[in-house]
Scaffold this motif. Structure first.
Motif, mmCIF file in Angstrom:
data_model
loop_
_atom_site.group_PDB
_atom_site.id
_atom_site.type_symbol
_atom_site.label_atom_id
_atom_site.label_comp_id
_atom_site.label_asym_id
_atom_site.label_seq_id
_atom_site.Cartn_x
_atom_site.Cartn_y
_atom_site.Cartn_z
ATOM 1 N N LEU B 38 0.853 -1.192 0.000
ATOM 2 C CA LEU B 38 0.000 0.000 0.000
ATOM 3 C C LEU B 38 0.886 1.238 0.000
ATOM 4 O O LEU B 38 1.812 1.346 0.811
ATOM 5 N N ASN B 39 0.602 2.172 -0.899
ATOM 6 C CA ASN B 39 1.385 3.412 -0.965
ATOM 7 C C ASN B 39 0.586 4.552 -0.381
ATOM 8 O O ASN B 39 -0.510 4.867 -0.848
ATOM 9 N N VAL B 40 1.164 5.156 0.648
ATOM 10 C CA VAL B 40 0.477 6.220 1.383
ATOM 11 C C VAL B 40 1.317 7.486 1.318
ATOM 12 O O VAL B 40 2.527 7.438 1.573
ATOM 13 N N TRP B 41 0.699 8.613 0.968
ATOM 14 C CA TRP B 41 1.402 9.900 0.931
ATOM 15 C C TRP B 41 0.808 10.815 1.995
ATOM 16 O O TRP B 41 -0.407 11.047 2.018
ATOM 17 N N GLY B 42 1.680 11.337 2.863
ATOM 18 C CA GLY B 42 1.220 12.250 3.907
ATOM 19 C C GLY B 42 2.225 13.352 4.161
ATOM 20 O O GLY B 42 3.387 13.252 3.759
ATOM 21 N N GLY B 43 1.792 14.403 4.840
ATOM 22 C CA GLY B 43 2.661 15.555 5.080
ATOM 23 C C GLY B 43 3.387 15.506 6.410
ATOM 24 O O GLY B 43 4.265 16.327 6.666
ATOM 25 N N ALA B 146 -11.760 13.538 8.279
ATOM 26 C CA ALA B 146 -10.821 14.308 9.094
ATOM 27 C C ALA B 146 -10.209 13.377 10.128
ATOM 28 O O ALA B 146 -10.926 12.671 10.831
ATOM 29 N N THR B 147 -8.878 13.381 10.198
ATOM 30 C CA THR B 147 -8.223 12.498 11.178
ATOM 31 C C THR B 147 -7.903 13.233 12.472
ATOM 32 O O THR B 147 -7.559 12.601 13.465
ATOM 33 N N ASN B 307 -6.657 17.517 8.575
ATOM 34 C CA ASN B 307 -5.784 16.389 8.160
ATOM 35 C C ASN B 307 -6.628 15.289 7.520
ATOM 36 O O ASN B 307 -6.735 14.170 8.026
ATOM 37 N N PHE B 308 -7.227 15.618 6.389
ATOM 38 C CA PHE B 308 -8.175 14.699 5.748
ATOM 39 C C PHE B 308 -7.448 13.552 5.055
ATOM 40 O O PHE B 308 -6.493 13.764 4.311
#
Lengths: 313, 434
Positions: B38-43, B146-147, B307-308
């Motif tokens: 699984l590829n996840v992109w986050g800031g 929203a997390t 942080n959606f």
């Protein structure tokens, strides 16, 4: 291309209308320029064509290529009716129209001063040329501190001379554009001076000697000998600096982000906002096209004026 | 001289165009990695929570591998993510932080509708609440969850407050806030950096738009806010906006608060990390939290659910992606807490959250109980905007006019009128297409 790939070792040029087969030297030539050619095609030609196509579309990048919607000339009609666009045109004209002539003028004055036999001439040339090679970020950050309205050196010096009601520089919509103009002149006049210095080397010394013998003063010598010999250089500088300044983006992005308000939103920054902040890529492309046509027209006008002047002389 | 194009040239050109076509076609591609990756992109940097969260997910589901890619959450970073999303880079799950980006991504079909999946998960029922939404709703469907909760608060320099003989407010009105800021204003320091967003306090979500979707800037609260802020800047109660612009302080407000240039700071929990970092931000005062003041027209906190997390519809692993999203929101929250992320579902113990937000020597730097009260016990009223028409254009118009108004170069009336005109034009122009 043929001029590059037709060295003297090839046989006689083909008759018009005949196809010429590539010989081994041609292939080698092509191989040498191939990497550059691919780079130019990918990073210049493809984007150029893309911009032209995009200008007739409504596209926001995020929707992907499938989201491209052709809307005819809507973008162009919207651009021409957009008050924000015309506002940015006006600011670009002021920015370039003030900074370029002053850069050229001061560069010429500097060159004439440095052309004399003064002590430390080489070092002075290097010092004045230095802003041209220093990174925009370093220049911007330095000037940001220098022009701080309350604690910056510039206002402190002005205050020391008894001036009150000092400029707000980047914190004032009246002073932000003049501040950018000052920086543009400061960073560009060294470059202009170096170009002028090389042109002064070609000035005909025998004419100066003859003029001096005839009793011509310094102003007359400048007007009748120096200025005509510097005219082509002046036109070159005006054209190249005008093109560069009208595309100027770095200092605006770094120092003001187009503000306060929209006081420093010049054309290039408005195009950036439209494309990369609003993701209206079709509209940004149309702004780019209109800008290109405008800059091209003004450049041609300057070039023609210079050619006409040269012919008259 | 060259003659016309040879067959070879034509062939070469055709190949070139073919290659270009192939490159473009990549833009329409779908997932190419293994079905169990699984590829996840986050800031958020991996070390601030996502790394541990991913490890926990992989431990619970050893058959899967998660690759977390961090992008910088600024203009360039978001452009990189947007380009990757539309260019066919293998992304299954990604995060959106600004509503400008949300408007583009959700509006361009880059977010999977997860309404059915939420309805099938009882513990996620709060995300179906449309009265106080915690998700991004579009056309009756949920496309982003929203997390985190990001309540705003007023952080006060407690030493200055006590020196002025003032009690830390546990509830107050906007007028009382202004009065306190006035008292705290001295020759060498301002009372507050800026006013809380009073129109938002009164109007809550979608405050730029009327119920019909038109510009709402003729609502008197906007003009009152601009006028009062400008007057308070002139009085020295608020930080001078010329300094804000000259020092580019909007992104570095903490520096001026640390150096005690103002005493009250309307901010969010992410700013607290500067206040316990005595090495990089040396100071001597303690800080306390007061709630966002209320007004006659409302009591919205001005903070958001944010942080959606979103699932890429192009992903071929929707089920696995949803499994991961669900894990992030539920069990995964505890791993994001050390990075100061307050979970939407409040499923992390408050003491643990306070430890994360206030650092290891909390008592040295904070009135801990005030933060417990304001951020958690008061249950601040947060919002999610759902009308994002011409959002980037209106945001820019508001910021531009705010700047020229607060530096005293344009009257509040003219500034608000200009925003109203620009917002109306932008809504008219882009509303139909969004």
């Amino acid at each position: 291309m043929a001029t590059v790939t037709a060295p003297a070792v090839t046989s006689a040029p083909p008759a018009p209308g005949n196809r010429r087969r590539l010989g081994p030297p041609d292939r080698v030539g092509w191989l040498f320029i191939l990497p550059n050619l691919v780079g130019v095609a990918l990073f210049t030609f493809v984007p150029l064509v893309s911009v032209v196509i995009l200008a007739f579309t409504d596209w926001n990048l995020v929707s992907g290529l499938g989201g491209i919607e052709f809307i005819g000339v809507d973008n162009f009609t919207n651009v021409l009716a957009d008050p924000l666009f015309w506002g940015s045109v006006g600011r670009t004209v002021v920015y370039a129209g003030v900074s370029v002539p002053l850069t050229v003028l001061l560069g010429m004055a500097l060159a004439l001063a440095l052309d004399r036999d003064i002590p430390g001439r080489g070092a002075l040339r290097a010092v004045f040329f230095m802003p041209y090679i220093v990174s925009t970020v370093a220049i911007g950050m330095t000037w940001l501190m220098l022009m701080n309205p309350s604690s910056g050196l510039v206002n402190q010096v002005l205050g020391a001379f008894g001036l009150t009601d000092l400029p707000g520089w980047f914190a004032s919509s009246y002073w932000a554009l003049p501040a950018l103009i000052v920086i543009a002149i400061w960073s560009g006049m060294g470059y202009a001076a170096v170009i002028y210095l090389s042109a002064l080397q070609d000035a005909p010394t025998d004419l100066y000697e003859a003029a001096e013998m005839d009793g011509a003063g310094p102003w007359r010598r400048f007007r009748t000998i120096t200025w005509p010999s510097l005219l082509p250089t002046t036109v070159f500088l005006l054209v190249t600096l005008f093109i560069g300044t009208s595309q100027g983006f770095g200092l605006v992005a770094l120092l003001t982000a187009g503000g306060p308000g929209d006081a420093t939103t010049v054309l290039s920054f408005y195009m950036y906002q439209t494309g990369f902040q609003f993701y209206r890529f079709g509209y940004a492309a149309a702004i780019g096209m209109v800008t290109f046509v405008g800059v091209l027209a003004l450049t041609l006008a300057m070039w023609r004026a210079q050619r006409g002047k040269a012919l008259n002389d | 001289m060259p003659t016309g194009p040879s067959r070879r040239h034509v062939l070469g050109g055709a190949l070139g165009l073919g290659a270009l076509g192939a490159l473009t076609a990549c833009g329409q591609g779908t997932s190419t990695s293994s079905a169990t990756t699984l590829n996840v992109w986050g800031g958020v940097p991996p070390e601030s929570g996502p790394g541990a969260l991913v490890e926990a997910f992989e431990a619970a589901h050893p058959e899967y591998t998660v690759v977390y890619t961090r992008f910088i959450n600024d203009d360039r970073g978001n452009l990189k993510l947007d380009t990757a999303l539309q260019g066919g880079v293998d992304i299954d799950v990604y995060f959106t932080y600004s509503m400008e980006s949300m408007a583009l991504r959700a509006g361009s079909g880059l977010a999977l509708d997860v309404t059915d999946r939420i309805e099938a998960a009882p513990e996620l029922a709060p995300f179906l609440d449309t009265e106080a939404p915690k998700a991004y709703w579009q056309d009756g469907q949920v496309s982003a969850l929203a997390t985190t909760r990001e309540p705003n608060m007023v952080v006060a320099n407690l030493d200055r407050l006590e020196a002025a003989g003032l009690e830390l407010p546990t509830e107050w009105t906007v007028e009382e806030f202004v009065e306190t800021a006035r008292i705290l204003t001295t020759d060498g320091a301002h009372g507050c950096y800026s006013m809380p967003d009073v129109p938002r306090i009164g109007l809550g979500p979608n405050f730029w738009f009327t119920p019909d979707g038109d510009s709402n800037f003729s609502e008197p609260l906007f003009l009152e806010h601009f006028t009062r802020s400008r007057d308070l800047i002139s009085d020295g109660v608020l930080f001078p906006w010329t300094e804000v612009l000259a020092r580019q302080l909007e992104a570095y407000q903490q520096n001026a608060f640390i150096s005690e240039e103002f005493a009250l700071w309307v901010t969010a929990p992410f700013s607290l990390r500067y206040l316990y970092d005595a090495t990089n931000y040396p100071h001597e005062f303690r800080a306390a939290a007061a709630p966002i003041p209320t007004s006659d027209t409302g009591s919205w906190n001005t903070g958001v659910f944010g942080n959606f997390v979103m699932i890429n519809p192009k992903s071929t692993k929707h089920d696995l992606a949803w499994q991961f999203v669900r894990f992030w929101i539920t069990e995964g929250s505890q791993f994001m807490a050390p990075g100061g992320k307050i979970p939407t579902l409040q499923n992390v113990d408050t003491d643990q959250m306070l430890d994360s937000l206030l650092g290891p020597e909390a008592e040295d730097w904070f009135d801990v109980e005030s933060f417990r009260r304001v951020l958690f016990d008061d249950d601040p009223e947060l919002f999610v905007d759902t009308n994002l028409t011409a959002f980037p254009e209106i945001t820019l118009a508001v910021e531009q006019q705010r700047d020229v108004c607060w530096i005293g170069e344009r009257s509040p009336e003219d500034a608000i009128a200009s925003i109203d005109a620009q917002a109306t034009a932008a809504i008219e122009r882009y509303g139909r297409r969004n």
